[in-house]
Enzyme design. Structure first.
Site, PDB file in Angstrom:
ATOM      1  N   GLY A 122       0.827  -1.203   0.000  1.00 36.62           N
ATOM      2  CA  GLY A 122       0.000   0.000   0.000  1.00 36.62           C
ATOM      3  C   GLY A 122       0.856   1.245   0.000  1.00 36.62           C
ATOM      4  N   TYR A 145     -17.319   0.736   5.765  1.00 40.04           N
ATOM      5  CA  TYR A 145     -15.890   0.989   5.945  1.00 40.04           C
ATOM      6  C   TYR A 145     -15.629   1.758   7.232  1.00 40.04           C
ATOM      7  CZ  TYR A 145     -11.383   3.307   5.325  1.00 40.04           C
ATOM      8  OH  TYR A 145     -10.123   3.791   5.518  1.00 40.04           O
TER       9      TYR A 145
END
Length: 293
Positions: free
Chosen positions: A10, A124
């Protein structure tokens, strides 16, 4: 300083690896190294590691897909961090975890502070809030809320807008969503710089707990995009403002979620840079590296 990091590919994970060069020994674990769904494996890896602290940069960050896959989102964003924090507490190591502005509902007329009530409006955000709550019960734990992260690494809003602006004649960008962009490379530098303090500090040190980390100032998604694409001489798109509702995305977004960083300044003496020069510098680097197209 020896850092064990969950997450390898990431943008924050990559920025951390770059920031640690010459300053710390960092071992970054990929999913192949440790599947976060295997909580026993997570615990075993931490207990066996030769490290001074553990940093979790791994997350389920796909906001819209999370609506259809809540179990997957909670597994990565809540259950895995809970196992990490518990294992760190078991071995007496500090634990650093990244969270998000999406824990707020966006109904505010000022920047959010750490003590504001968190009321997420999508899966989320709920999974990330559950992760915060699970890890903060343990001593020597740090949670950093970040928002709208950008960097030279991986796909992010700046790199994505630069790419689209070269491909399209017209680019519609949301103008009614406001927040504070976060320079992922500055975040990584802070994490590496603060590591020795966390490693040495007792549980009652103010360096532990909940903090906000974001660049100074507030902007819209529209102006965020414009600040980036104006740096690219090969941009051909004309930006048009639109509304969040026009995109009809599965997951609602908080309309306004700026983060106040006064606590970060008070405890660590860190004053994040204004968002615009940080975005412009990152865009310049991406263009120079040929990564905008």
């Amino acid at each position: 300083m020896k850092i064990l990091q969950f997450g390898r590919t990431g943008q924050v994970a990559t920025a951390m690896q770059a920031a640690a060069r010459g300053r710390a020994q960092l071992v970054a674990l990929s999913r192949a190294d440790c599947d976060l769904a295997d909580l026993q494996r997570v615990r075993a890896v931490i207990l066996a590691a030769d490290c001074d602290l553990v940093v979790n940069t791994a997350a389920f960050t796909h906001v819209d897909p999370a609506e259809a896959a809540p179990d997957a989102a909670f597994a990565v964003n809540a259950h895995a961090p809970a196992a990490m924090a518990a294992a760190c507490a078991e071995r007496g190591a500090p634990f650093v975890h990244l969270s998000t502005d999406a824990v707020f509902d966006g109904q505010t007329d000022r920047a959010y502070v750490e003590t504001d009530r968190a009321e997420p409006i999508n899966v989320y955000g709920r999974s990330k809030l559950a992760g915060e709550q699970a890890v903060l019960v343990h001593p020597r734990t740090v949670v950093l809320r970040i928002s709208w992260v950008f960097s030279r690494y991986g796909r992010n809003y700046v790199s994505f807008m630069l790419k689209l602006a070269r491909e399209r004649e017209t680019l519609k960008v949301v103008a009614d969503q406001f927040g504070t962009p976060t320079d992922g490379e500055a975040l990584a530098d802070f994490l590496v710089s603060a590591a020795p303090r966390w490693a040495a500090a007792p549980a009652d040190d103010p360096a532990f707990g909940l903090f906000h980390f974001a660049n100074a100032g507030e902007t819209s998604r529209f102006d965020f995009a414009k600040a980036a694409i104006d740096r690219d001489p090969m941009t051909k798109a004309r930006l048009e403002p639109t509304t969040q509702a026009a995109f009809a995305e599965p997951a609602p977004r908080p309309p306004r979620s700026p983060l106040d960083t006064a606590k970060l300044r008070a405890v660590f003496g860190v004053s994040p840079e204004a968002w615009r020069p940080a975005v412009e510098r990152t865009a310049d680097r991406l263009v120079a590296m040929g990564l905008a197209g």
